[in-house]
Write a protein that holds these residues in place. Structure first.
Motif, PDB file in Angstrom:
ATOM      1  N   TYR A   2       0.575  -1.269   0.113  1.00 34.20           N
ATOM      2  CA  TYR A   2      -0.174   0.138   0.081  1.00 34.20           C
ATOM      3  C   TYR A   2       0.829   1.325  -0.098  1.00 34.20           C
ATOM      4  O   TYR A   2       2.006   1.137   0.025  1.00 34.20           O
ATOM      5  CB  TYR A   2      -0.778   0.020   1.140  1.00 34.20           C
ATOM      6  CG  TYR A   2      -0.341   0.537   2.643  1.00 34.20           C
ATOM      7  CD1 TYR A   2      -0.348   1.400   2.599  1.00 34.20           C
ATOM      8  CD2 TYR A   2       0.276  -1.053   3.510  1.00 34.20           C
ATOM      9  CE1 TYR A   2       0.191   1.444   4.023  1.00 34.20           C
ATOM     10  CE2 TYR A   2       0.414  -0.157   4.482  1.00 34.20           C
ATOM     11  CZ  TYR A   2       0.758   0.586   5.075  1.00 34.20           C
ATOM     12  OH  TYR A   2       1.252   0.794   6.312  1.00 34.20           O
ATOM     13  N   ILE A   3       0.559   2.165  -0.142  1.00 31.20           N
ATOM     14  CA  ILE A   3       1.371   3.550  -0.062  1.00 31.20           C
ATOM     15  C   ILE A   3       1.211   4.380   1.556  1.00 31.20           C
ATOM     16  O   ILE A   3       0.117   4.308   1.272  1.00 31.20           O
ATOM     17  CB  ILE A   3       0.507   4.199  -1.232  1.00 31.20           C
ATOM     18  CG1 ILE A   3      -0.311   4.076  -2.555  1.00 31.20           C
ATOM     19  CG2 ILE A   3       1.235   5.844  -1.469  1.00 31.20           C
ATOM     20  CD1 ILE A   3       1.542   3.275  -3.156  1.00 31.20           C
ATOM     21  N   ASP A   4       2.419   4.425   1.408  1.00 31.11           N
ATOM     22  CA  ASP A   4       2.081   5.309   3.073  1.00 31.11           C
ATOM     23  C   ASP A   4       1.810   6.603   2.505  1.00 31.11           C
ATOM     24  O   ASP A   4       1.804   7.216   1.834  1.00 31.11           O
ATOM     25  CB  ASP A   4       3.554   5.579   3.237  1.00 31.11           C
ATOM     26  CG  ASP A   4       3.761   5.762   4.771  1.00 31.11           C
ATOM     27  OD1 ASP A   4       2.997   6.343   5.410  1.00 31.11           O
ATOM     28  OD2 ASP A   4       4.776   4.672   5.404  1.00 31.11           O
ATOM     29  N   SER A  47       7.184  14.363 -12.003  1.00 29.55           N
ATOM     30  CA  SER A  47       7.532  14.089 -13.400  1.00 29.55           C
ATOM     31  C   SER A  47       8.886  13.163 -12.905  1.00 29.55           C
ATOM     32  O   SER A  47       9.324  12.461 -14.099  1.00 29.55           O
ATOM     33  CB  SER A  47       8.101  15.048 -14.283  1.00 29.55           C
ATOM     34  OG  SER A  47       8.892  16.021 -13.676  1.00 29.55           O
ATOM     35  N   ASN A  48       9.797  13.482 -11.587  1.00 31.96           N
ATOM     36  CA  ASN A  48      10.993  12.517 -11.293  1.00 31.96           C
ATOM     37  C   ASN A  48      10.481  11.358 -10.528  1.00 31.96           C
ATOM     38  O   ASN A  48      11.016  11.076  -9.406  1.00 31.96           O
ATOM     39  CB  ASN A  48      12.298  13.498 -10.813  1.00 31.96           C
ATOM     40  CG  ASN A  48      11.956  14.349 -11.976  1.00 31.96           C
ATOM     41  OD1 ASN A  48      12.562  13.849 -13.135  1.00 31.96           O
ATOM     42  ND2 ASN A  48      12.838  15.524 -11.283  1.00 31.96           N
ATOM     43  N   LYS A  49       9.044  11.364 -10.062  1.00 33.12           N
ATOM     44  CA  LYS A  49       8.405   9.637  -9.714  1.00 33.12           C
ATOM     45  C   LYS A  49       8.283  10.315  -7.959  1.00 33.12           C
ATOM     46  O   LYS A  49       8.740   9.728  -6.520  1.00 33.12           O
ATOM     47  CB  LYS A  49       8.738   8.888  -9.698  1.00 33.12           C
ATOM     48  CG  LYS A  49       7.733   9.010 -11.275  1.00 33.12           C
ATOM     49  CD  LYS A  49       8.688   6.983 -12.147  1.00 33.12           C
ATOM     50  CE  LYS A  49       7.954   6.679 -13.085  1.00 33.12           C
ATOM     51  NZ  LYS A  49       7.976   5.531 -13.627  1.00 33.12           N
ATOM     52  N   ASN A  50       9.133  11.806  -7.429  1.00 30.64           N
ATOM     53  CA  ASN A  50       8.599  11.949  -5.555  1.00 30.64           C
ATOM     54  C   ASN A  50       7.543  12.131  -5.100  1.00 30.64           C
ATOM     55  O   ASN A  50       6.594  13.513  -6.565  1.00 30.64           O
ATOM     56  CB  ASN A  50       9.879  13.359  -6.230  1.00 30.64           C
ATOM     57  CG  ASN A  50      11.369  12.765  -6.160  1.00 30.64           C
ATOM     58  OD1 ASN A  50      11.697  12.164  -5.792  1.00 30.64           O
ATOM     59  ND2 ASN A  50      12.217  14.290  -7.590  1.00 30.64           N
ATOM     60  N   TYR A  51       7.658  12.086  -4.120  1.00 30.04           N
ATOM     61  CA  TYR A  51       5.838  12.291  -3.770  1.00 30.04           C
ATOM     62  C   TYR A  51       5.517  13.567  -3.518  1.00 30.04           C
ATOM     63  O   TYR A  51       6.877  14.761  -3.317  1.00 30.04           O
ATOM     64  CB  TYR A  51       6.507  12.180  -2.179  1.00 30.04           C
ATOM     65  CG  TYR A  51       5.137  11.748  -1.193  1.00 30.04           C
ATOM     66  CD1 TYR A  51       4.016  11.702  -1.482  1.00 30.04           C
ATOM     67  CD2 TYR A  51       5.170  12.610  -0.397  1.00 30.04           C
ATOM     68  CE1 TYR A  51       2.565  11.632  -0.646  1.00 30.04           C
ATOM     69  CE2 TYR A  51       4.327  12.720   0.603  1.00 30.04           C
ATOM     70  CZ  TYR A  51       3.609  12.495   0.894  1.00 30.04           C
ATOM     71  OH  TYR A  51       1.641  12.599   1.670  1.00 30.04           O
ATOM     72  N   ALA A  70       1.939  18.145 -10.546  1.00 29.18           N
ATOM     73  CA  ALA A  70       1.763  16.544 -10.501  1.00 29.18           C
ATOM     74  C   ALA A  70       1.979  15.809 -12.035  1.00 29.18           C
ATOM     75  O   ALA A  70       1.412  16.475 -12.664  1.00 29.18           O
ATOM     76  CB  ALA A  70       0.459  15.306  -9.538  1.00 29.18           C
ATOM     77  N   LYS A  71       2.605  14.491 -12.102  1.00 32.04           N
ATOM     78  CA  LYS A  71       2.282  13.954 -13.008  1.00 32.04           C
ATOM     79  C   LYS A  71       2.201  12.206 -13.093  1.00 32.04           C
ATOM     80  O   LYS A  71       1.152  12.166 -14.421  1.00 32.04           O
ATOM     81  CB  LYS A  71       4.231  13.951 -13.985  1.00 32.04           C
ATOM     82  CG  LYS A  71       3.762  12.968 -15.155  1.00 32.04           C
ATOM     83  CD  LYS A  71       5.099  13.048 -16.073  1.00 32.04           C
ATOM     84  CE  LYS A  71       5.930  12.134 -17.143  1.00 32.04           C
ATOM     85  NZ  LYS A  71       4.999  12.701 -17.939  1.00 32.04           N
TER      86      LYS A  71
END
Length: 90
Positions: A2-4, A47-51, A70-71
């Motif tokens: 799951y996503i924290d 875009s860099n998949k940073n939260y 957000a991307k």
């Protein structure tokens, strides 16, 4: 998995699943669909998949605004709810 809700990272948890990164470029709102229950184990990423942030999906397929930077979005939920169409977006 799951996503924290505090970090946007995947955490191992039996009986839960998370989507891959879903590209939401150019969109303004995401809506939960199908059996995804109201919960805040979902997150937006840049875009860099940073939260960026966690969000709570709203009841009755209500929309969640997408942050300007957000991307990607990811959803997580108990396996029994991760069936069929997960989201729609505009």
């Amino acid at each position: 998995t799951y996503i924290d809700r505090n970090t946007g990272r995947e955490l191992q948890y039996t009986g839960w699943s998370a989507t891959d990164y879903i590209d939401i470029s150019g969109l303004t709102t995401v809506y939960r669909c199908g059996k995804i229950a109201s919960a805040d184990y979902n997150a937006f990423y840049d875009s860099n998949k940073n939260y960026i942030s966690t969000f709570y999906v709203t009841e009755n397929n209500g929309g969640n605004p997408i942050p300007a930077n957000a991307k990607y979005v990811r959803f997580s939920q108990a396996d029994m709810y991760m069936v069929g169409k997960i989201i729609t977006a505009v």
